[in-house]
Design a protein around this motif. Structure first.
Motif, PDB file in Angstrom:
ATOM      1  N   GLY A 139      -0.494 -15.589  -7.924  1.00  0.00           N
ATOM      2  CA  GLY A 139      -0.891 -14.462  -8.760  1.00  0.00           C
ATOM      3  C   GLY A 139      -2.395 -14.352  -8.858  1.00  0.00           C
ATOM      4  O   GLY A 139      -2.960 -13.254  -8.801  1.00  0.00           O
ATOM      5  N   LEU A 140      -3.061 -15.486  -9.003  1.00  0.00           N
ATOM      6  CA  LEU A 140      -4.518 -15.496  -9.075  1.00  0.00           C
ATOM      7  C   LEU A 140      -5.123 -15.029  -7.752  1.00  0.00           C
ATOM      8  O   LEU A 140      -6.088 -14.251  -7.740  1.00  0.00           O
ATOM      9  N   ALA A 141      -4.541 -15.462  -6.644  1.00  0.00           N
ATOM     10  CA  ALA A 141      -5.028 -15.038  -5.333  1.00  0.00           C
ATOM     11  C   ALA A 141      -4.842 -13.525  -5.154  1.00  0.00           C
ATOM     12  O   ALA A 141      -5.731 -12.835  -4.632  1.00  0.00           O
ATOM     13  N   LEU A 142      -3.694 -12.998  -5.587  1.00  0.00           N
ATOM     14  CA  LEU A 142      -3.471 -11.548  -5.485  1.00  0.00           C
ATOM     15  C   LEU A 142      -4.460 -10.779  -6.351  1.00  0.00           C
ATOM     16  O   LEU A 142      -4.985  -9.738  -5.929  1.00  0.00           O
ATOM     17  N   LEU A 143      -4.722 -11.276  -7.564  1.00  0.00           N
ATOM     18  CA  LEU A 143      -5.690 -10.613  -8.436  1.00  0.00           C
ATOM     19  C   LEU A 143      -7.068 -10.593  -7.786  1.00  0.00           C
ATOM     20  O   LEU A 143      -7.739  -9.555  -7.762  1.00  0.00           O
ATOM     21  N   ALA A 144      -7.483 -11.731  -7.249  1.00  0.00           N
ATOM     22  CA  ALA A 144      -8.788 -11.801  -6.589  1.00  0.00           C
ATOM     23  C   ALA A 144      -8.842 -10.837  -5.404  1.00  0.00           C
ATOM     24  O   ALA A 144      -9.837 -10.126  -5.212  1.00  0.00           O
ATOM     25  N   TYR A 145      -7.771 -10.785  -4.617  1.00  0.00           N
ATOM     26  CA  TYR A 145      -7.739  -9.886  -3.463  1.00  0.00           C
ATOM     27  C   TYR A 145      -7.784  -8.426  -3.901  1.00  0.00           C
ATOM     28  O   TYR A 145      -8.471  -7.609  -3.297  1.00  0.00           O
ATOM     29  N   MET A 146      -7.051  -8.098  -4.967  1.00  0.00           N
ATOM     30  CA  MET A 146      -7.028  -6.712  -5.446  1.00  0.00           C
ATOM     31  C   MET A 146      -8.405  -6.286  -5.939  1.00  0.00           C
ATOM     32  O   MET A 146      -8.833  -5.157  -5.713  1.00  0.00           O
ATOM     33  N   ILE A 147      -9.116  -7.189  -6.618  1.00  0.00           N
ATOM     34  CA  ILE A 147     -10.458  -6.849  -7.099  1.00  0.00           C
ATOM     35  C   ILE A 147     -11.416  -6.753  -5.919  1.00  0.00           C
ATOM     36  O   ILE A 147     -12.213  -5.815  -5.824  1.00  0.00           O
ATOM     37  N   TRP A 148     -11.336  -7.727  -4.998  1.00  0.00           N
ATOM     38  CA  TRP A 148     -12.235  -7.749  -3.849  1.00  0.00           C
ATOM     39  C   TRP A 148     -12.044  -6.516  -2.970  1.00  0.00           C
ATOM     40  O   TRP A 148     -13.002  -5.926  -2.494  1.00  0.00           O
ATOM     41  N   ASP A 179       0.828  -1.208   0.000  1.00  0.00           N
ATOM     42  CA  ASP A 179       0.000   0.000   0.000  1.00  0.00           C
ATOM     43  C   ASP A 179       0.860   1.255   0.000  1.00  0.00           C
ATOM     44  O   ASP A 179       0.544   2.238  -0.670  1.00  0.00           O
ATOM     45  N   ALA A 180       1.947   1.230   0.753  1.00  0.00           N
ATOM     46  CA  ALA A 180       2.838   2.393   0.816  1.00  0.00           C
ATOM     47  C   ALA A 180       3.501   2.652  -0.535  1.00  0.00           C
ATOM     48  O   ALA A 180       3.748   3.797  -0.905  1.00  0.00           O
ATOM     49  N   LYS A 181       3.773   1.581  -1.279  1.00  0.00           N
ATOM     50  CA  LYS A 181       4.431   1.722  -2.585  1.00  0.00           C
ATOM     51  C   LYS A 181       3.458   2.107  -3.692  1.00  0.00           C
ATOM     52  O   LYS A 181       3.862   2.607  -4.727  1.00  0.00           O
ATOM     53  N   GLY A 182       2.167   1.823  -3.527  1.00  0.00           N
ATOM     54  CA  GLY A 182       1.180   2.226  -4.519  1.00  0.00           C
ATOM     55  C   GLY A 182       0.673   1.074  -5.366  1.00  0.00           C
ATOM     56  O   GLY A 182       1.040  -0.095  -5.197  1.00  0.00           O
ATOM     57  N   LYS A 183      -0.202   1.435  -6.305  1.00  0.00           N
ATOM     58  CA  LYS A 183      -0.861   0.443  -7.149  1.00  0.00           C
ATOM     59  C   LYS A 183       0.136  -0.310  -8.015  1.00  0.00           C
ATOM     60  O   LYS A 183      -0.036  -1.500  -8.295  1.00  0.00           O
ATOM     61  N   GLY A 184       1.183   0.323  -8.466  1.00  0.00           N
ATOM     62  CA  GLY A 184       2.194  -0.331  -9.296  1.00  0.00           C
ATOM     63  C   GLY A 184       2.850  -1.500  -8.590  1.00  0.00           C
ATOM     64  O   GLY A 184       3.142  -2.536  -9.203  1.00  0.00           O
ATOM     65  N   ALA A 185       3.079  -1.354  -7.284  1.00  0.00           N
ATOM     66  CA  ALA A 185       3.681  -2.450  -6.516  1.00  0.00           C
ATOM     67  C   ALA A 185       2.723  -3.631  -6.436  1.00  0.00           C
ATOM     68  O   ALA A 185       3.148  -4.786  -6.530  1.00  0.00           O
ATOM     69  N   TRP A 186       1.431  -3.362  -6.283  1.00  0.00           N
ATOM     70  CA  TRP A 186       0.447  -4.444  -6.256  1.00  0.00           C
ATOM     71  C   TRP A 186       0.428  -5.183  -7.588  1.00  0.00           C
ATOM     72  O   TRP A 186       0.386  -6.419  -7.636  1.00  0.00           O
ATOM     73  N   ILE A 187       0.465  -4.436  -8.674  1.00  0.00           N
ATOM     74  CA  ILE A 187       0.432  -5.061 -10.004  1.00  0.00           C
ATOM     75  C   ILE A 187       1.709  -5.861 -10.234  1.00  0.00           C
ATOM     76  O   ILE A 187       1.666  -6.984 -10.754  1.00  0.00           O
ATOM     77  N   ALA A 188       2.851  -5.314  -9.832  1.00  0.00           N
ATOM     78  CA  ALA A 188       4.114  -6.038  -9.998  1.00  0.00           C
ATOM     79  C   ALA A 188       4.101  -7.331  -9.179  1.00  0.00           C
ATOM     80  O   ALA A 188       4.531  -8.393  -9.662  1.00  0.00           O
ATOM     81  N   MET A 231       1.486  -9.049  -8.343  1.00  0.00           N
ATOM     82  CA  MET A 231       0.560  -9.970  -8.993  1.00  0.00           C
ATOM     83  C   MET A 231       1.212 -10.630 -10.206  1.00  0.00           C
ATOM     84  O   MET A 231       1.128 -11.845 -10.394  1.00  0.00           O
ATOM     85  N   VAL A 232       1.918  -9.849 -11.028  1.00  0.00           N
ATOM     86  CA  VAL A 232       2.581 -10.396 -12.217  1.00  0.00           C
ATOM     87  C   VAL A 232       3.660 -11.397 -11.805  1.00  0.00           C
ATOM     88  O   VAL A 232       3.752 -12.489 -12.383  1.00  0.00           O
ATOM     89  N   LEU A 233       4.456 -11.046 -10.811  1.00  0.00           N
ATOM     90  CA  LEU A 233       5.481 -11.982 -10.334  1.00  0.00           C
ATOM     91  C   LEU A 233       4.839 -13.245  -9.767  1.00  0.00           C
ATOM     92  O   LEU A 233       5.361 -14.352  -9.944  1.00  0.00           O
ATOM     93  N   GLY A 234       3.713 -13.086  -9.098  1.00  0.00           N
ATOM     94  CA  GLY A 234       3.004 -14.244  -8.592  1.00  0.00           C
ATOM     95  C   GLY A 234       2.554 -15.156  -9.713  1.00  0.00           C
ATOM     96  O   GLY A 234       2.668 -16.383  -9.626  1.00  0.00           O
TER      97      GLY A 234
END
Length: 149
Positions: free
Chosen positions: A48-57, A26-35, A37-40
């Motif tokens: 990666g799928l779990a991170l995507l689901a969490y980000m949408i939820w 959260d401190a790093k921003g949306k780009g860190a979340w996307i990165a 997720m992609v690495l996952g």
């Protein structure tokens, strides 16, 4: 005999590693979340799928979380004192002036909308009057032609 009672604040448990990771992202921003997720997806696709689901939820994916976070940060600092009264007075005057300009601009836009609405209504009424007068004129000319014959 010691009868004094000692009050201690309730113990707060330490943050779990998941909570710390979430706070760090959260401190790093949306780009860190996307990165993340992609690495996952690259290394362990279920992660990666779990991170995507969490980000949408949690609305991190489509929300304007970066903008809201920076607005909150700036909003808090805008309301606090810098410690320098001259700067604080300047800031207050500037904010007041900007609010007044915003109000004036919104009033101007409202007057434009009202003028446009009035012009459209006047045009509608003129078209309606022309349309109502047109059949009468056509009847008058046909009535005069039948009298002449």
């Amino acid at each position: 005999m010691n009868t004094a009672l000692h009050y201690s604040a309730p113990h707060t448990p330490p943050m779990s590693w998941l909570s710390r990771a979430e706070a760090w992202l959260d401190a790093k921003g949306k780009g860190a979340w996307i990165a993340a997720m992609v690495l996952g997806f690259i290394f362990v696709w279920p992660l990666g799928l779990a991170l995507l689901a969490y980000m949408i939820w949690s609305k991190r994916m489509f929300g304007k979380s970066c903008r809201n976070r920076s607005m909150t940060r700036h909003g808090i600092s805008a309301m606090s004192s810098s410690g320098n009264t001259a700067f604080d007075n300047y800031k207050a005057d500037t904010l007041r002036r900007l609010e007044e300009e915003q109000h004036n601009f919104e009033s101007f836009l409202q007057r434009l909308r009202e003028a446009r609405d009035k012009a459209e209504f006047d045009e509608f009424m003129a078209d309606r009057a022309r349309a109502a007068a047109a059949p009468r004129n056509a009847e008058d000319t046909t009535g005069q032609d039948s009298d002449k014959a």
